[in-house]
Design a protein around this motif. Structure first.
Motif, short mmCIF file in Angstrom:
data_model
loop_
_atom_site.label_atom_id
_atom_site.label_comp_id
_atom_site.label_asym_id
_atom_site.label_seq_id
_atom_site.Cartn_x
_atom_site.Cartn_y
_atom_site.Cartn_z
N ASP A 28 32.34 39.98 50.68
CA ASP A 28 31.28 39.52 49.77
C ASP A 28 29.94 40.17 50.06
N ARG A 54 32.74 48.92 42.35
CA ARG A 54 34.20 48.93 42.19
C ARG A 54 34.79 50.27 42.61
N THR A 111 42.34 40.41 48.68
CA THR A 111 41.77 39.15 48.20
C THR A 111 40.81 39.41 47.04
N ARG A 112 39.97 40.39 47.20
CA ARG A 112 39.00 40.75 46.16
C ARG A 112 39.72 41.24 44.90
N ARG A 114 42.36 40.31 43.54
CA ARG A 114 42.93 39.25 42.70
C ARG A 114 42.01 38.95 41.52
N LEU A 115 40.73 39.29 41.64
CA LEU A 115 39.75 39.00 40.59
C LEU A 115 39.37 40.22 39.76
N GLU A 116 39.80 41.41 40.19
CA GLU A 116 39.39 42.63 39.51
C GLU A 116 40.62 43.46 39.15
N PRO A 117 40.92 43.57 37.86
CA PRO A 117 42.14 44.26 37.42
C PRO A 117 42.30 45.69 37.95
N ALA A 120 43.33 45.43 41.44
CA ALA A 120 44.67 44.82 41.49
C ALA A 120 45.73 45.87 41.20
#
Length: 188
Positions: A28, A54, A111-112, A114-117, A120
């Motif tokens: 974070d 990203r 972990t991160r 999981r929120l960013e396609p 992922a």
């Protein structure tokens, strides 16, 4: 005369600075500004290589897989086929400080992701490559169980987590013994 710059080396340096931020402060805390400061760069100079956070995280994720691949390619294990397979599988486990750092950073990214396609899709691709690598090692053995690669993959993933989260309960020697035992069991 203009200074020659190796852009790939610079990208790697920035990705390693991101690792240090993640390892020290958590995922974070990653921002263009924090990574630039860690690398001793300005945010504008960093954006020349990575236009956004990203892209920077994706490059740092690829750096983890590049390190593992380089270690595996450089490995020249000796011994029986079974001992060589175990040596390759051990490269995937956080059994020393460098591999522990890689694993901690990787799991932070997962972990991160999981929120960013976009991230992922990268973790899914790496997971597929890992499964393929494990399958290629096991294909050298007379194993007639189609679930064997999945079981070894699950064991390695589980051991990674246990080595990171519960180092007092699972030691590197324990992890090595479990990989050897699983492989031996598959060969019976």
């Amino acid at each position: 005369m203009p200074k020659l710059v190796n852009h790939e080396t610079r990208r790697r340096e920035l990705a390693q600075a991101l690792w240090r931020v993640v390892f020290r402060d958590g995922v974070d805390a990653v921002s263009v500004r924090s990574v630039a400061a860690e690398a001793g760069w300005s945010s504008g100079a960093l954006r020349h290589y990575f236009p956004d956070q990203r892209e920077l995280i994706a490059a740092a994720m690829r750096l983890v897989t590049d390190h593992i691949a380089a270690r595996i390619q450089a490995l020249e294990p000796e011994g029986t086929l079974e001992e060589k397979a175990v040596a390759y599988f051990e490269q995937l486990l956080p059994l020393d400080e460098a591999r522990r750092t890689e694993a901690e950073v990787w799991f932070s990214f997962v972990t991160r992701a999981r929120l960013e396609p976009k991230l992922a899709s990268l973790t899914r691709a790496v997971n597929g490559e890992l499964r393929g690598f494990i399958s290629s090692i096991l294909a050298q053995f007379p194993i007639d169980d189609p679930t064997a690669p999945g079981r070894m993959h699950a064991l390695i993933d589980g051991l990674c987590l246990h080595l990171l989260l519960y180092p007092e309960a699972v030691t590197p020697a324990d992890a090595r013994a479990q990989v050897r035992a699983e492989l031996s069991g598959m060969l019976r």
